[in-house]
Motif scaffolding. Structure first.
Motif, mmCIF file in Angstrom:
data_model
loop_
_atom_site.group_PDB
_atom_site.id
_atom_site.type_symbol
_atom_site.label_atom_id
_atom_site.label_comp_id
_atom_site.label_asym_id
_atom_site.label_seq_id
_atom_site.Cartn_x
_atom_site.Cartn_y
_atom_site.Cartn_z
ATOM 1 N N ILE A 40 -25.423 20.824 34.733
ATOM 2 C CA ILE A 40 -25.185 20.477 36.133
ATOM 3 C C ILE A 40 -25.029 18.965 36.232
ATOM 4 N N VAL A 41 -23.896 18.524 36.753
ATOM 5 C CA VAL A 41 -23.578 17.108 36.860
ATOM 6 C C VAL A 41 -23.448 16.762 38.340
ATOM 7 N N GLY A 42 -24.140 15.738 38.769
ATOM 8 C CA GLY A 42 -24.077 15.334 40.170
ATOM 9 C C GLY A 42 -23.758 13.860 40.308
ATOM 10 N N ASN A 43 -23.548 13.440 41.556
ATOM 11 C CA ASN A 43 -23.292 12.029 41.880
ATOM 12 C C ASN A 43 -22.057 11.501 41.164
ATOM 13 N N PHE A 44 -20.991 12.297 41.144
ATOM 14 C CA PHE A 44 -19.760 11.854 40.500
ATOM 15 C C PHE A 44 -18.899 11.100 41.512
ATOM 16 N N ALA A 45 -18.435 9.951 41.109
ATOM 17 C CA ALA A 45 -17.502 9.199 41.959
ATOM 18 C C ALA A 45 -16.130 9.858 41.875
ATOM 19 N N PRO A 46 -15.402 9.964 42.989
ATOM 20 C CA PRO A 46 -14.074 10.589 42.947
ATOM 21 C C PRO A 46 -13.094 9.731 42.162
ATOM 22 N N SER A 47 -12.118 10.387 41.545
ATOM 23 C CA SER A 47 -11.086 9.676 40.808
ATOM 24 C C SER A 47 -10.004 9.211 41.778
ATOM 25 N N SER A 48 -8.934 8.613 41.245
ATOM 26 C CA SER A 48 -7.884 8.057 42.092
ATOM 27 C C SER A 48 -7.167 9.132 42.899
ATOM 28 N N ASP A 49 -7.123 10.362 42.372
ATOM 29 C CA ASP A 49 -6.462 11.435 43.101
ATOM 30 C C ASP A 49 -7.419 12.213 43.996
ATOM 31 N N GLY A 50 -8.654 11.738 44.118
ATOM 32 C CA GLY A 50 -9.616 12.384 44.997
ATOM 33 C C GLY A 50 -10.446 13.464 44.348
ATOM 34 N N GLY A 51 -10.097 13.875 43.128
ATOM 35 C CA GLY A 51 -10.866 14.901 42.433
ATOM 36 C C GLY A 51 -12.058 14.303 41.699
ATOM 37 N N PRO A 52 -12.855 15.131 41.071
ATOM 38 C CA PRO A 52 -14.009 14.622 40.321
ATOM 39 C C PRO A 52 -13.570 13.790 39.122
ATOM 40 N N GLN A 53 -14.310 12.774 38.831
ATOM 41 C CA GLN A 53 -13.992 11.870 37.719
ATOM 42 C C GLN A 53 -14.517 12.456 36.409
ATOM 43 N N MET A 54 -13.725 12.326 35.364
ATOM 44 C CA MET A 54 -14.147 12.856 34.068
ATOM 45 C C MET A 54 -15.326 12.057 33.531
ATOM 46 N N PRO A 55 -16.268 12.736 32.840
ATOM 47 C CA PRO A 55 -17.393 12.005 32.235
ATOM 48 C C PRO A 55 -16.907 11.158 31.061
ATOM 49 N N PHE A 56 -17.680 10.148 30.739
ATOM 50 C CA PHE A 56 -17.330 9.270 29.618
ATOM 51 C C PHE A 56 -18.608 8.938 28.854
ATOM 52 N N ASN A 57 -18.442 8.326 27.674
ATOM 53 C CA ASN A 57 -19.578 8.012 26.790
ATOM 54 C C ASN A 57 -20.449 9.251 26.564
ATOM 55 N N PHE A 58 -19.798 10.359 26.269
ATOM 56 C CA PHE A 58 -20.506 11.621 26.117
ATOM 57 C C PHE A 58 -21.306 11.633 24.810
ATOM 58 N N SER A 59 -22.550 12.126 24.860
ATOM 59 C CA SER A 59 -23.403 12.245 23.677
ATOM 60 C C SER A 59 -24.335 13.423 23.871
ATOM 61 N N ILE A 60 -24.556 14.200 22.799
ATOM 62 C CA ILE A 60 -25.481 15.328 22.903
ATOM 63 C C ILE A 60 -26.896 14.934 22.503
ATOM 64 N N GLY A 61 -27.110 13.676 22.102
ATOM 65 C CA GLY A 61 -28.461 13.198 21.828
ATOM 66 C C GLY A 61 -29.071 13.675 20.531
ATOM 67 N N VAL A 62 -28.246 14.172 19.607
ATOM 68 C CA VAL A 62 -28.735 14.627 18.307
ATOM 69 C C VAL A 62 -28.221 13.680 17.236
ATOM 70 N N PRO A 63 -29.091 13.143 16.378
ATOM 71 C CA PRO A 63 -28.636 12.199 15.352
ATOM 72 C C PRO A 63 -27.550 12.794 14.467
ATOM 73 N N GLY A 64 -26.528 11.987 14.200
ATOM 74 C CA GLY A 64 -25.448 12.405 13.310
ATOM 75 C C GLY A 64 -24.205 12.884 14.009
ATOM 76 N N TYR A 65 -24.280 13.143 15.321
ATOM 77 C CA TYR A 65 -23.122 13.671 16.054
ATOM 78 C C TYR A 65 -22.424 12.562 16.825
ATOM 79 N N THR A 66 -21.103 12.516 16.710
ATOM 80 C CA THR A 66 -20.262 11.590 17.454
ATOM 81 C C THR A 66 -19.274 12.419 18.274
ATOM 82 N N CYS A 67 -19.156 12.100 19.559
ATOM 83 C CA CYS A 67 -18.346 12.913 20.467
ATOM 84 C C CYS A 67 -17.105 12.153 20.920
ATOM 85 N N SER A 68 -16.050 12.916 21.170
ATOM 86 C CA SER A 68 -14.790 12.339 21.628
ATOM 87 C C SER A 68 -14.826 12.128 23.134
ATOM 88 N N ASN A 69 -13.754 11.536 23.663
ATOM 89 C CA ASN A 69 -13.600 11.435 25.111
ATOM 90 C C ASN A 69 -13.274 12.814 25.683
#
Length: 311
Positions: A40-69
């Motif tokens: 559940i993701v809250g407090n998202f700022a709207p994007s330029s087109d008014g829709g929800p903004q995509m998340p960034f700097n995504f991490s699952i918090g487990v050592p050894g894993y690197t996530c893409s955009n």
């Protein structure tokens, strides 16, 4: 983000959820190899087109894993019941990759070797999985009184895989594989280890493990995955071990010379194990067992021929 446990109330579950953070490999158990969870993701700022903004700097918090955009993919649909479904407003996809080098600078397992004709065990490289408790290279560990998670050994690895070449027959050879757990705090459930060796394409029988070949290069199969049998050796308990013997047919390239009979690589639970240096492998005796047996047979045959000629 938190994975739910197997005992989660049914009204809080979704399909393929609640693995408790433990996933199996596709080969071992395809039904337990994937996991679904809600975030559940809250407090998202709207994007330029008014829709929800995509998340960034995504991490699952487990050592050894690197996530893409995050990238936009077709909206996902969840089956609500047999007649209705719920479609998401927007769906993003993030790919995360695991790297053992990123997870830890040192290995988490090591391999020791033994050959039936040698009296010397080729041990794991010293201190390969962590700093030894003492600065000297003495075989005894005399570190602080606080007991570490990994039992004090010369290699300081939580897991050790022992490759023991037991027998050499006329057409086959036999190996005993033993997995030792030195981690006093952990039970390894649904463990697996992978062996890369050219002789695996001639694997004939496995006595106490499940196994499955992984064909990587067309018809060449030099990699085999092993894991525990249910209700017998599935779990690798603290300070415990599991073992099995395997029987392999001698192919055209079979030899005991130059370390051919030892594994090229081994992986435990996806992490590459440290191998001893090739210079430490036990050398061949002056004549191999097969060669000595052939010499004895030739001598007996020559003696029989001589007796026949004399009488």
């Amino acid at each position: 983000m938190m994975d739910l446990g197997p005992g989660t109330p049914y009204n809080l579950q979704v399909a393929n959820c609640c693995r408790g953070g433990v996933l199996s490999s596709l080969v071992q158990n395809s039904k337990a190899a994937t996991s679904t969870f809600r975030m559940i993701v809250g407090n998202f700022a709207p994007s330029s087109d008014g829709g929800p903004q995509m998340p960034f700097n995504f991490s699952i918090g487990v050592p050894g894993y690197t996530c893409s955009n995050a990238t936009v993919v077709p909206p996902s649909r969840t089956q609500f019941d047999k007649q209705r479904h719920i479609q998401a407003l927007m769906t993003w996809q993030v790919l995360c990759f695991y790297s053992q080098t990123v997870a830890a600078p040192r290995k988490s397992c090591c391999v020791s070797l033994f050959m039936f004709y040698s009296s010397v065990v080729v041990e794991c490289p010293r201190c390969i999985c962590g700093a030894c408790p003492v600065t000297s290279m003495a075989p005894q560990c005399k570190g602080p009184k606080a007991e570490p998670a990994a039992r004090c050994t010369g290699h300081m690895c939580p897991i050790q895989v022992h490759w023991h070449i037991k027998k050499s027959y006329r057409e086959y050879w036999r190996v005993k594989m033993t997995v030792n757990n030195f981690n006093t705090l952990k039970n390894f459930s649904d463990w697996n280890f992978l062996v890369q060796h050219p002789g695996m394409q001639n694997l004939t029988e496995v006595f106490s493990f499940n196994h499955h070949p992984l064909v990587q290069y067309g018809t060449i199969n030099d990699t085999e995955l092993f894991w525990g049998l249910p209700n017998f050796n599935t779990m690798l308990l603290q300070d415990g071990y599991v073992q099995s013997e395997i029987l392999l047919r001698k192919g055209q390239d079979f030899t005991f010379d130059a370390g051919w009979a030892f594994p090229r690589k081994m992986y435990f639970d996806g992490g590459e194990c440290a191998m001893p240096p090739p210079d430490d492998y036990p050398p061949l005796p002056s004549a191999s067992c097969d060669q000595r047996l052939s010499a004895v047979l030739r001598s007996l045959l020559a003696g029989l021929v001589l007796l026949f000629l004399l009488f």
